[in-house]
Design an enzyme around this catalytic site. Structure first.
Site, PDB file in Angstrom:
ATOM      1  N   GLY A 172      18.377  -4.869  54.338  1.00  0.00           N
ATOM      2  CA  GLY A 172      16.940  -4.641  54.550  1.00  0.00           C
ATOM      3  C   GLY A 172      16.126  -5.869  54.900  1.00  0.00           C
ATOM      4  N   GLU A 191      13.813 -10.522  49.729  1.00  0.00           N
ATOM      5  CA  GLU A 191      14.044  -9.072  49.588  1.00  0.00           C
ATOM      6  C   GLU A 191      13.063  -8.309  50.471  1.00  0.00           C
ATOM      7  OE1 GLU A 191      15.635  -6.561  48.736  1.00  0.00           O
ATOM      8  OE2 GLU A 191      16.200  -6.469  46.633  1.00  0.00           O
ATOM      9  N   ASP A 192      13.473  -7.159  50.971  1.00  0.00           N
ATOM     10  CA  ASP A 192      12.545  -6.330  51.714  1.00  0.00           C
ATOM     11  C   ASP A 192      11.527  -5.670  50.779  1.00  0.00           C
ATOM     12  OD1 ASP A 192      14.491  -4.677  50.562  1.00  0.00           O
ATOM     13  OD2 ASP A 192      14.936  -3.563  52.401  1.00  0.00           O
ATOM     14  N   ASP A 215      11.533  -1.854  44.223  1.00  0.00           N
ATOM     15  CA  ASP A 215      11.122  -0.486  43.869  1.00  0.00           C
ATOM     16  C   ASP A 215      11.335  -0.295  42.364  1.00  0.00           C
ATOM     17  OD1 ASP A 215      10.470   2.230  44.069  1.00  0.00           O
ATOM     18  OD2 ASP A 215      12.421   2.817  44.861  1.00  0.00           O
ATOM     19  N   LYS A 250       6.559  -2.369  45.301  1.00  0.00           N
ATOM     20  CA  LYS A 250       6.160  -0.956  45.158  1.00  0.00           C
ATOM     21  C   LYS A 250       6.385  -0.552  43.703  1.00  0.00           C
ATOM     22  CE  LYS A 250       8.724   2.434  46.842  1.00  0.00           C
ATOM     23  NZ  LYS A 250       9.452   3.243  47.854  1.00  0.00           N
ATOM     24  N   PHE A 282       7.877   6.519  50.573  1.00  0.00           N
ATOM     25  CA  PHE A 282       9.134   5.942  51.045  1.00  0.00           C
ATOM     26  C   PHE A 282       8.878   5.307  52.396  1.00  0.00           C
ATOM     27  CE2 PHE A 282      13.417   5.446  52.533  1.00  0.00           C
ATOM     28  CZ  PHE A 282      14.017   4.960  51.381  1.00  0.00           C
ATOM     29  N   ARG A 290      15.255   1.038  60.981  1.00  0.00           N
ATOM     30  CA  ARG A 290      15.119  -0.387  60.650  1.00  0.00           C
ATOM     31  C   ARG A 290      14.427  -1.157  61.772  1.00  0.00           C
ATOM     32  NH1 ARG A 290      18.253  -1.628  56.065  1.00  0.00           N
ATOM     33  NH2 ARG A 290      20.223  -0.533  55.888  1.00  0.00           N
TER      34      ARG A 290
HETATM   35  P1  IMP Z   1      15.337  -1.141  43.547  1.00  0.00           P
HETATM   36  O1  IMP Z   1      16.632  -1.610  42.968  1.00  0.00           O
HETATM   37  O2  IMP Z   1      15.052   0.297  43.172  1.00  0.00           O
HETATM   38  O3  IMP Z   1      14.169  -2.045  43.247  1.00  0.00           O
HETATM   39  O4  IMP Z   1      15.514  -1.042  45.092  1.00  0.00           O
HETATM   40  C1  IMP Z   1      15.679  -2.120  45.869  1.00  0.00           C
HETATM   41  C2  IMP Z   1      16.264  -1.722  47.209  1.00  0.00           C
HETATM   42  O5  IMP Z   1      16.101  -0.329  47.493  1.00  0.00           O
HETATM   43  C3  IMP Z   1      15.530  -2.432  48.289  1.00  0.00           C
HETATM   44  O6  IMP Z   1      16.131  -3.668  48.583  1.00  0.00           O
HETATM   45  C4  IMP Z   1      15.618  -1.460  49.436  1.00  0.00           C
HETATM   46  O7  IMP Z   1      16.777  -1.709  50.185  1.00  0.00           O
HETATM   47  C5  IMP Z   1      15.703  -0.095  48.808  1.00  0.00           C
HETATM   48  N1  IMP Z   1      14.393   0.615  48.811  1.00  0.00           N
HETATM   49  C6  IMP Z   1      13.525   0.812  47.787  1.00  0.00           C
HETATM   50  N2  IMP Z   1      12.423   1.469  48.158  1.00  0.00           N
HETATM   51  C7  IMP Z   1      12.560   1.683  49.484  1.00  0.00           C
HETATM   52  C8  IMP Z   1      11.704   2.281  50.486  1.00  0.00           C
HETATM   53  O8  IMP Z   1      10.584   2.745  50.263  1.00  0.00           O
HETATM   54  N3  IMP Z   1      12.217   2.302  51.748  1.00  0.00           N
HETATM   55  C9  IMP Z   1      13.439   1.768  52.080  1.00  0.00           C
HETATM   56  N4  IMP Z   1      14.248   1.186  51.193  1.00  0.00           N
HETATM   57  C10 IMP Z   1      13.810   1.133  49.903  1.00  0.00           C
HETATM   58 MG    MG Z   2      18.000  -0.829  51.743  1.00  0.00          MG
END
Ligand code: IMP
Ligand code: MG
Length: 173
Positions: free
Chosen positions: A41, A96-97, A100, A129, A150, A163
Site C-alpha cells: 500500500g 504506512e498507507d 485502521d 482512520k 473504505f 491502487r
Molecule cells: P490495520 O492493521 O487494521 O491497522 O490495517 C492496516 C492495513 O490495512 C493498511 O496498511 C492497509 O493496507 C489496510 N487497510 C486498512 N484500511 C484500509 C482502507 O480503508 N483501504 C485500503 N486498505 C486499508
Molecule cells: Mg493493503
C-alpha cells in the site's frame, strides 16, 4: 464495488506530503535515516515522500499481510518479506498507507524493537482512520485523519484494485 466520492484530491495530498517531508527533514537533520515502506500500500506515498525529504536517506521495504482479499483485517499479521539493509544504529521511519485497527502498526513496532537494534523507530502514516481502532498506537507523523469509510487509490487497494488512482476515494458501502 464502485467509487462513491473523492476524499483526498491529488493536489491536497501533494501539498500535505510536501509539508510532511519538510518536517521530517528538519527532525532528522544529521541523522542516519532509513525510510521503510510497508508494501504494497505505501509504494506511492513512499515514492512521493522520499522526494520531499532533503536528507541522505536509505530506502528499504517490508511486506506484511493481514487482509487477504477482505475489507477488514483478519487480526493476524504475517511477514512476507523482511528488510534487507543493515538497520543497526539507524533511525527508522516506517511509512504506512493507512492505520485502521492498529494491529499491523503494533506488530511492526514489536518486530523492529525485537530484532533490528535501530537507534529509533517512528511511523509516518498517510491516513489515520480511527473508527475501527482496536489497539492504541502512537503515530509520529500523520498526513490526514479520516473518520471512516473504505478508501482506495494512491496505493490503497480493495482486492488489489484501484491502487493506481491518483486521488484517494471512498468505495460505495
Ligand atoms: P490495520 O492493521 O487494521 O491497522 O490495517 C492496516 C492495513 O490495512 C493498511 O496498511 C492497509 O493496507 C489496510 N487497510 C486498512 N484500511 C484500509 C482502507 O480503508 N483501504 C485500503 N486498505 C486499508
Ligand atoms: Mg493493503
Amino acid at each position: 464495488m464502485r467509487i462513491a466520492a473523492t476524499v483526498l484530491s491529488r493536489a491536497e495530498i501533494a501539498d500535505r506530503v510536501k509539508r510532511l517531508g519538510r518536517q521530517i527533514s528538519s527532525d532528522y537533520q544529521g541523522k542516519k535515516l532509513v525510510l521503510v515502506g510497508i508494501l504494497n500500500g505505501a509504494f506511492i506515498f513512499l515514492a512521493d515522500l522520499a522526494r520531499t525529504v532533503e536528507l541522505e536517506v536509505e530506502i528499504d521495504f517490508i511486506r506484511v499481510a493481514s487482509y487477504g482479499n477482505e475489507a477488514e483485517s483478519s487480526g493476524m499479521v504475517t511477514l512476507r518479506k523482511g528488510p534487507e539493509l543493515d538497520l543497526a544504529g539507524k533511525h527508522l521511519l516506517l511509512v504506512e498507507d493507512i492505520v485502521d485497527s492498529g494491529i499491523t502498526t503494533a506488530w511492526l513496532r514489536q518486530y523492529f524493537a525485537a530484532r533490528h537494534q535501530a537507534a529509533s523507530v517512528s511511523l509516518c502514516a498517510l491516513i489515520d482512520k480511527r473508527e475501527r481502532r482496536k489497539t492504541a498506537v502512537e503515530l509520529e507523523y500523520v498526513g490526514f485523519q479520516i473518520d471512516k469509510g473504505f478508501l482506495v487509490g494512491y496505493g490503497l487497494d480493495y482486492a488489489q484494485q484501484y491502487r493506481n488512482l491518483a486521488d484517494v476515494c471512498e468505495l460505495e458501502p
